[in-house]
Design an enzyme around this catalytic site. Sequence first.
Site, PDB file in Angstrom:
ATOM      1  N   GLY A 248       0.749  -1.253   0.000  1.00  0.00           N
ATOM      2  CA  GLY A 248       0.000   0.000   0.000  1.00  0.00           C
ATOM      3  C   GLY A 248       0.770   1.289   0.000  1.00  0.00           C
ATOM      4  N   GLU A 290       3.800  -6.511   1.636  1.00  0.00           N
ATOM      5  CA  GLU A 290       3.432  -6.925   0.281  1.00  0.00           C
ATOM      6  C   GLU A 290       3.369  -5.757  -0.690  1.00  0.00           C
ATOM      7  OE1 GLU A 290       0.428 -10.563   1.538  1.00  0.00           O
ATOM      8  OE2 GLU A 290      -0.366  -8.546   1.287  1.00  0.00           O
ATOM      9  N   GLY A 292       3.414  -3.741  -4.018  1.00  0.00           N
ATOM     10  CA  GLY A 292       3.245  -3.998  -5.452  1.00  0.00           C
ATOM     11  C   GLY A 292       3.600  -2.723  -6.208  1.00  0.00           C
ATOM     12  N   ARG A 293       2.702  -1.738  -6.055  1.00  0.00           N
ATOM     13  CA  ARG A 293       2.867  -0.463  -6.750  1.00  0.00           C
ATOM     14  C   ARG A 293       4.248   0.162  -6.519  1.00  0.00           C
ATOM     15  NH1 ARG A 293      -1.668   2.693  -7.810  1.00  0.00           N
ATOM     16  NH2 ARG A 293      -2.754   1.584  -6.147  1.00  0.00           N
ATOM     17  N   ARG A 330      -7.098   2.984 -15.569  1.00  0.00           N
ATOM     18  CA  ARG A 330      -7.087   3.568 -14.223  1.00  0.00           C
ATOM     19  C   ARG A 330      -7.734   4.948 -14.143  1.00  0.00           C
ATOM     20  NH1 ARG A 330      -3.125   4.595 -11.452  1.00  0.00           N
ATOM     21  NH2 ARG A 330      -3.985   3.918  -9.460  1.00  0.00           N
ATOM     22  N   TYR A 334     -10.670   5.183 -11.601  1.00  0.00           N
ATOM     23  CA  TYR A 334     -10.398   5.906 -10.346  1.00  0.00           C
ATOM     24  C   TYR A 334     -10.024   7.376 -10.552  1.00  0.00           C
ATOM     25  CZ  TYR A 334      -8.650   1.034  -9.682  1.00  0.00           C
ATOM     26  OH  TYR A 334      -8.449  -0.320  -9.706  1.00  0.00           O
ATOM     27  N   CYS A 361     -14.516   3.029 -28.434  1.00  0.00           N
ATOM     28  CA  CYS A 361     -15.848   3.595 -28.608  1.00  0.00           C
ATOM     29  C   CYS A 361     -16.499   3.699 -27.243  1.00  0.00           C
ATOM     30  CB  CYS A 361     -16.676   2.706 -29.516  1.00  0.00           C
ATOM     31  SG  CYS A 361     -16.111   2.833 -31.189  1.00  0.00           S
ATOM     32  N   TYR A 390      -0.379  -1.989 -12.206  1.00  0.00           N
ATOM     33  CA  TYR A 390      -1.819  -1.989 -12.487  1.00  0.00           C
ATOM     34  C   TYR A 390      -2.163  -1.408 -13.865  1.00  0.00           C
ATOM     35  CZ  TYR A 390      -1.800  -2.902  -7.478  1.00  0.00           C
ATOM     36  OH  TYR A 390      -1.552  -3.443  -6.241  1.00  0.00           O
TER      37      TYR A 390
HETATM   38  N1  LLP Z   1      -1.599  -7.037  -0.522  1.00  0.00           N
HETATM   39  C1  LLP Z   1      -2.912  -7.146  -0.700  1.00  0.00           C
HETATM   40  C2  LLP Z   1      -3.664  -8.119   0.082  1.00  0.00           C
HETATM   41  C3  LLP Z   1      -3.551  -6.334  -1.646  1.00  0.00           C
HETATM   42  O1  LLP Z   1      -4.858  -6.449  -1.814  1.00  0.00           O
HETATM   43  C4  LLP Z   1      -2.799  -5.415  -2.418  1.00  0.00           C
HETATM   44  C5  LLP Z   1      -3.433  -4.583  -3.407  1.00  0.00           C
HETATM   45  C6  LLP Z   1      -1.418  -5.348  -2.195  1.00  0.00           C
HETATM   46  C7  LLP Z   1      -0.846  -6.170  -1.237  1.00  0.00           C
HETATM   47  C8  LLP Z   1      -0.515  -4.441  -2.965  1.00  0.00           C
HETATM   48  O2  LLP Z   1      -0.799  -3.104  -2.742  1.00  0.00           O
HETATM   49  P1  LLP Z   1       0.163  -1.975  -3.363  1.00  0.00           P
HETATM   50  O3  LLP Z   1       1.493  -2.053  -2.663  1.00  0.00           O
HETATM   51  O4  LLP Z   1       0.307  -2.265  -4.812  1.00  0.00           O
HETATM   52  O5  LLP Z   1      -0.546  -0.716  -3.117  1.00  0.00           O
HETATM   53  N2  LLP Z   1      -6.045  -1.642  -9.151  1.00  0.00           N
HETATM   54  C9  LLP Z   1      -5.824  -0.620  -8.142  1.00  0.00           C
HETATM   55  C10 LLP Z   1      -5.067  -1.131  -6.967  1.00  0.00           C
HETATM   56  C11 LLP Z   1      -5.745  -2.284  -6.296  1.00  0.00           C
HETATM   57  C12 LLP Z   1      -4.918  -2.815  -5.174  1.00  0.00           C
HETATM   58  C13 LLP Z   1      -5.413  -4.118  -4.748  1.00  0.00           C
HETATM   59  N3  LLP Z   1      -4.669  -4.702  -3.696  1.00  0.00           N
HETATM   60  C14 LLP Z   1      -5.096   0.552  -8.772  1.00  0.00           C
HETATM   61  O6  LLP Z   1      -4.838   0.506  -9.968  1.00  0.00           O
HETATM   62  O7  LLP Z   1      -4.808   1.537  -8.112  1.00  0.00           O
END
Ligand code: LLP
Length: 431
Positions: A248, A290, A292-293, A330, A334, A361, A390
């Site tokens: 997050g 965890e 990701g982003r 995105r 959002y 379209c 994403y």
């Molecule tokens: N762990 C869990 C259980 C999660 O649900 C997520 C993201 C992460 C880790 C990774 O979070 P990050 O570090 O990437 O913020 N599609 C949306 C984001 C959805 C995130 C879903 N869960 C977007 O494009 O902003």
Amino acid sequence: MICDNLGINEKGHLTFAGRDTVELAEKYGTPAYIMDEEKIREKCRIYKKAMAEYFGGESFPLFASKSLCFKQIYRIMKEEGMGIDVVSPGELYTAASAGFPLENAYFHGNNKTGNDIAYAMDNSIGYFVCDNCDELYAIDRHAKKRGIKQKILLRLTPGIDPHTHAKISTGKVDSKFGTAIETGQADELVKLALSLENIELRGYHCHIGSQIFEYKPFSDAAKIMIDFIAKVKNEQGYEAHTLNIGGGMGVRYVESDPEIDYATNIKSLSEIIKAECAANDVNMPQILMEPGRSIVADAGMTLYTVGAKKEIPGFKNYVSIDGGMPDNPRYALYQSEYTVCVANRMNEKADYECTIAGRCCESGDLIQEGVKIPEPQRDDVLAVLTTGAYNYAMSSNYNAIAKPPVIMLTKDGEYVAVKRESFEDMTACQM
Ligand code: LLP
């Protein structure tokens, strides 16, 4: 520039990881996702080092592979010694087929089907992050059938509002994810997990949301989780070994977003966790995160070619590109902010206000509204920055538009990590 892998060369072209993006667009065609492999590795190392140093040697990061999923990413994660979080058998399959060791994989999801559970167990996945009571029984049944004791974490909701976009907020009591602490249901879930013969409860997990800049929601969540560890220890005699505090942490999409020092955040978080453990008389657990982003977002950008321009007097200017919501949904979902550049006119004045429209379209197929860029002309290269997370992962074939390739830039060259989808690829499953 919003990230240190961006620059402008003597031709006035945008550079990325030291490479001329206009030349890359010519070479590979557009739209194309371009990725900076070194940046991905650098981020993995920042997390790994800071987590081991501040949380203790057993703690490490898991890459949230929902943010970017293709074989080469899993190879990079394996080489960097990262764990992974997967949310579907498809992610699991992709990781396995890239040779990723699945004992370091954590299986998430709020509705794992019987087939999902069986598939994960048959592939010897390391851990399930169990969402609810119903799933716990199912995991136990499948484990029994295989004569194994399945390691799990329980996903709990700490009841935190992280003040991010509602659609990417997950830690509140009213959430489809996890089991709530506040309602007392989490205590019951622990009791059940401890009573099931084929389950080995290793600890807890929480994830409060995504694209969070403030540091406080994480420390608030961590405190609630440590307090829960202490409560269960006192009431049920079970002390969790692992606490996974989810992903997050935010990234910089536009200049006005703050720069985040991930290592410093981890250090501050560790101080709060240690103090809370000491105050509650529990051992410091192994901490997992965890991200990701924050691992892949600024390691990516998307290159497009400018097509039609439409100026509607008294309203706005539209600049159309050869991609759109199929490669980046995105903004449509959002209203996500992005930095947009005309890659071949980086030294020109950014005084043309316009909306960047995709080719679908669908009126909502916009990449960004009201941006100021140098006035683009047909065939200019438009770059949308910070698309590493994403975007490819959320891409679709809407309007039967084939998916762009992913080109990975390295220290000494580049390679195609995902090839451009052909019409044959796109229709391969159609009878
Ligand atoms: N762990 C869990 C259980 C999660 O649900 C997520 C993201 C992460 C880790 C990774 O979070 P990050 O570090 O990437 O913020 N599609 C949306 C984001 C959805 C995130 C879903 N869960 C977007 O494009 O902003």
